[in-house]
Structures are given as C-alpha cells and as structure tokens.
Design an enzyme around this catalytic site. Structure first.
Site, mmCIF file in Angstrom:
data_model
loop_
_atom_site.group_PDB
_atom_site.id
_atom_site.type_symbol
_atom_site.label_atom_id
_atom_site.label_comp_id
_atom_site.label_asym_id
_atom_site.label_seq_id
_atom_site.Cartn_x
_atom_site.Cartn_y
_atom_site.Cartn_z
ATOM 1 N N SER A 1 70.257 -83.520 -79.744
ATOM 2 C CA SER A 1 69.496 -84.352 -79.245
ATOM 3 C C SER A 1 70.068 -84.671 -77.658
ATOM 4 O O SER A 1 69.170 -85.177 -76.947
ATOM 5 C CB SER A 1 69.393 -85.524 -80.077
ATOM 6 O OG SER A 1 69.031 -85.123 -81.343
ATOM 7 N N ARG A 2 71.390 -84.353 -77.867
ATOM 8 C CA ARG A 2 71.927 -85.267 -76.249
ATOM 9 C C ARG A 2 71.744 -84.060 -75.094
ATOM 10 O O ARG A 2 72.052 -84.361 -74.021
ATOM 11 C CB ARG A 2 73.433 -85.464 -76.533
ATOM 12 C CG ARG A 2 73.542 -86.671 -77.413
ATOM 13 C CD ARG A 2 75.166 -87.153 -77.494
ATOM 14 N NE ARG A 2 75.502 -88.363 -78.124
ATOM 15 C CZ ARG A 2 75.486 -88.513 -79.375
ATOM 16 N NH1 ARG A 2 75.848 -87.651 -80.093
ATOM 17 N NH2 ARG A 2 75.597 -89.822 -79.637
ATOM 18 N N LYS B 1 77.054 -77.855 -86.540
ATOM 19 C CA LYS B 1 77.376 -78.152 -85.416
ATOM 20 C C LYS B 1 78.402 -79.285 -85.624
ATOM 21 O O LYS B 1 79.476 -79.362 -84.761
ATOM 22 C CB LYS B 1 76.297 -78.429 -84.413
ATOM 23 C CG LYS B 1 76.860 -78.721 -83.078
ATOM 24 C CD LYS B 1 75.736 -78.703 -81.951
ATOM 25 C CE LYS B 1 75.042 -80.140 -81.986
ATOM 26 N NZ LYS B 1 76.124 -81.386 -81.488
ATOM 27 N N GLY C 1 66.700 -88.577 -85.520
ATOM 28 C CA GLY C 1 65.703 -88.540 -84.837
ATOM 29 C C GLY C 1 65.907 -87.820 -83.720
ATOM 30 O O GLY C 1 67.200 -86.835 -83.467
ATOM 31 N N HIS D 1 64.847 -81.647 -82.969
ATOM 32 C CA HIS D 1 64.842 -80.411 -82.164
ATOM 33 C C HIS D 1 65.002 -79.161 -83.502
ATOM 34 O O HIS D 1 65.001 -79.483 -84.383
ATOM 35 C CB HIS D 1 65.969 -79.989 -81.306
ATOM 36 C CG HIS D 1 67.260 -80.276 -81.746
ATOM 37 N ND1 HIS D 1 68.082 -79.558 -82.773
ATOM 38 C CD2 HIS D 1 68.215 -81.304 -81.607
ATOM 39 C CE1 HIS D 1 68.975 -80.012 -82.924
ATOM 40 N NE2 HIS D 1 69.380 -81.184 -82.340
ATOM 41 N N HIS E 1 67.296 -79.448 -86.359
ATOM 42 C CA HIS E 1 66.933 -80.376 -87.321
ATOM 43 C C HIS E 1 66.033 -79.589 -88.309
ATOM 44 O O HIS E 1 65.974 -79.601 -89.554
ATOM 45 C CB HIS E 1 66.452 -81.691 -86.968
ATOM 46 C CG HIS E 1 67.409 -82.638 -85.979
ATOM 47 N ND1 HIS E 1 67.261 -82.636 -84.675
ATOM 48 C CD2 HIS E 1 68.392 -83.142 -86.737
ATOM 49 C CE1 HIS E 1 68.225 -83.399 -84.379
ATOM 50 N NE2 HIS E 1 68.842 -83.761 -85.466
ATOM 51 N N GLY F 1 74.040 -80.113 -90.541
ATOM 52 C CA GLY F 1 74.219 -78.981 -89.851
ATOM 53 C C GLY F 1 75.763 -78.626 -89.466
ATOM 54 O O GLY F 1 76.746 -79.623 -89.533
ATOM 55 N N MET G 1 72.169 -76.392 -79.979
ATOM 56 C CA MET G 1 71.151 -77.260 -80.030
ATOM 57 C C MET G 1 71.758 -78.823 -80.373
ATOM 58 O O MET G 1 72.467 -79.030 -81.039
ATOM 59 C CB MET G 1 69.770 -77.132 -80.778
ATOM 60 C CG MET G 1 69.389 -75.958 -80.216
ATOM 61 S SD MET G 1 67.552 -75.646 -80.706
ATOM 62 C CE MET G 1 66.891 -74.161 -80.109
#
Ligand code: PAF
Length: 293
Positions: A192-193, A155, A37, A40, A43, A153, A190
């Site tokens: 979430s953090r 990343k 969740g 961004h 995702h 991803g 990008m």
C-alpha cells in the site's frame, strides 16, 4: 459486463458474529483476511487463498493506530473504502468488517499482546511497539471473527511468524495460512505504501528485489554471506536508496541470524530500506543449490 454486487459491510462485533454464526450453522468454513485497506493485488491474492480454504471469506479493514509509531504514516495511510469494496467483491469476498477505533479499543482498553524474541530484531528494532500493536489487534480480530482460518501475506514475514507464535502460545482455535509475495512487473513487492513513491523513486524501488534475489543466489552458490550482504548494502545506497535499516540473512522459521547456510534449514534475506519518505520491506528465500557449502 458482469456486475458483481459489493459484499455487505459490518462495523460492529455483534453484527460480525451474527453473520459468522449463521454461516457456521449452515456448516460453512470461514476464513478471515485482516487488512488495513489501501488494497492491491497482494491483498486480493490473500482473499483468493482464503477462498480455496473456506466457503465464506471475511476481509477486515482497520487502519490500526497502535502499530504506527509517533511520526509514522498513520494519518496519510491510504483509505478508500469504495475502491476496496469493489476489489474485494471481484476477488470473492463475502463480508467486509470495518470497525471503528472505539469498537476495537473501547474506553479503558488495557491489554497488550507481546510476542518475545521473534519481534525483537529486524523491523522490531526500527519500529518500537509496532509488533505489539499488530499482535494485539490481530488477536482481537481473530477472537471477534471466530473464523477457521486467517490468511496473511509473506511480504510481512516477521509479522506472519509472530502471529503463528501467538496463536500457538495462546492456544487460539484457528489455522494460519500464508500467501506468497505478489510483485509488480519489475519485481517490486506490492505494498500500500508504494503509492507514496515519486516517479523517480518508483524506478529505483524496483532495484531492491533484484539486489536481494542476486544476493540470495550468490549465497546459495557458496559465496561468503557477510561479504554478499555488505556488497548488496553498498549497491543499494549507490542505486539511490537513502538509508538501509537492515539487510540480514535469517532462519525463516525462528528468525535467528545466520552466518552460513545449514542443511535442512530454510533461510531468507530480509531487508528494510528507505527511499525518500517511504520505507520499503522485502524478503527472498535463499534456495540452496548443489554447490553451496
Ligand atoms: O499486515 C497488515 O495489513 C496489518 O499489519 C494487519 C495484519 C492487518 C494488522 O493490522
């Protein structure tokens, strides 16, 4: 304005499997995008990649407690189901699977999936138990959804390589696809953090990717790798990052440390740095040029 209805959300394995069984009966390919969740654009690009491979796309949303070490950000990890559902609807997701902790880890749960070697360096050194938490939950999610594809991803490159290894080693009947890092306008990967960053930290954060791309370029042009990475570390500390967990060049496939570029082998620079209370990771390819040694 075009109104796109939110995808259905299911919370149990039984419901998830019922939906997937119906899709399979109709002959549809199914792809799963596991997430925690706090969605961004990164995702959403995974969802789009999934859509290109399969007619039906499931996104799981589960903030997995076992991949957070003591003192990490499990409690404050962004949770916003309504916003996530809207974003997923627009990206073309058909079903959200949002299990509870007890659905994933019922009383008496006692199994751990641990991928050796690949998980013992980079983030594995700095986040003990993290990758066991990841591979265990991903193994469960893949078994629960029984999809044809799962998308991750790039990343989290070390996570991606570990999951591929697990799927190979355990003969899991699923294909793993990956999607490139999505970056902000200043190149920040990008995450979430990123929302933890203050305004001042956010400006500094954009310098990480630029330092990594510049270093990759220097190495590709034949400048001594150790010297380049040392200079990169110093530059980042000067720029305001308060700690460097690692900046290392490694083989992209097996994550072995490299000291020089080798023909026919892909390499990347991997970094994890701390900025205030936030830990940022990134990785960039070292694209060989004609001039490299
Ligand atoms: O990359 C993530 O968001 C998580 O590590 C994953 C793969 C969803 C497992 O919890």
């Amino acid at each position: 304005m075009l109104h796109i209805s939110r995808p259905r959300t299911v919370t149990t394995i039984v419901e998830l499997r019922d939906v997937v069984r119906d899709w399979r009966r109709a002959g549809d390919l199914v792809a799963l995008v596991p997430t925690m969740g706090g969605l961004h654009e990164g995702h959403l690009s995974l969802v789009r990649t999934a859509r290109r491979r399969a007619k039906r796309v499931i996104a799981s949303i589960f903030v997995n407690p076992t991949q957070f070490a003591e003192g990490e950000d499990f409690e404050k990890y962004p949770r916003d189901e309504v916003r996530d559902a809207e974003l997923l609807a627009n990206a073309g997701c058909d079903l959200i699977y949002a299990p509870t902790v007890s659905e994933i880890y019922p009383d008496g749960f006692a199994t751990n999936i641990s991928v050796k070697n690949i998980t013992e360096s980079l983030c594995g050194t700095h986040r003990p138990g993290h990758f066991d938490g990841v591979t265990t939950v991903v193994c469960k999610l893949l078994n629960q959804a029984q999809a044809d594809y799962a998308v991750f991803g790039e990343k989290d490159w070390q996570q991606l390589v570990s999951i591929r290894q697990m799927v190979r080693d355990l003969d899991m009947p699923i294909r793993i696809a990956s999607s490139p890092i999505v970056r902000e306008a200043d190149g920040l990967a990008m995450s979430s953090r990123n929302r933890y960053l203050s305004e001042k930290e956010r400006k500094i954060a954009g310098k990480l990717n630029r330092a990594l791309f510049a270093s990759a370029d220097h190495i590709a042009h034949g400048i001594d790798l150790e010297r380049v990475l040392e200079a990169c570390t110093k530059a980042l500390l000067t720029a305001g990052f308060n700690e460097i967990d690692y900046i290392e060049a490694r083989d992209s496939a097996n994550l072995n440390l490299i000291h020089t570029l080798e023909h026919g082998k892909e390499a990347r620079i991997f970094a994890a740095v701390r900025l205030g209370q936030t830990r940022l990771i990134d990785n960039v390819p070292i694209e060989r040029t004609g001039r490299a040694g």
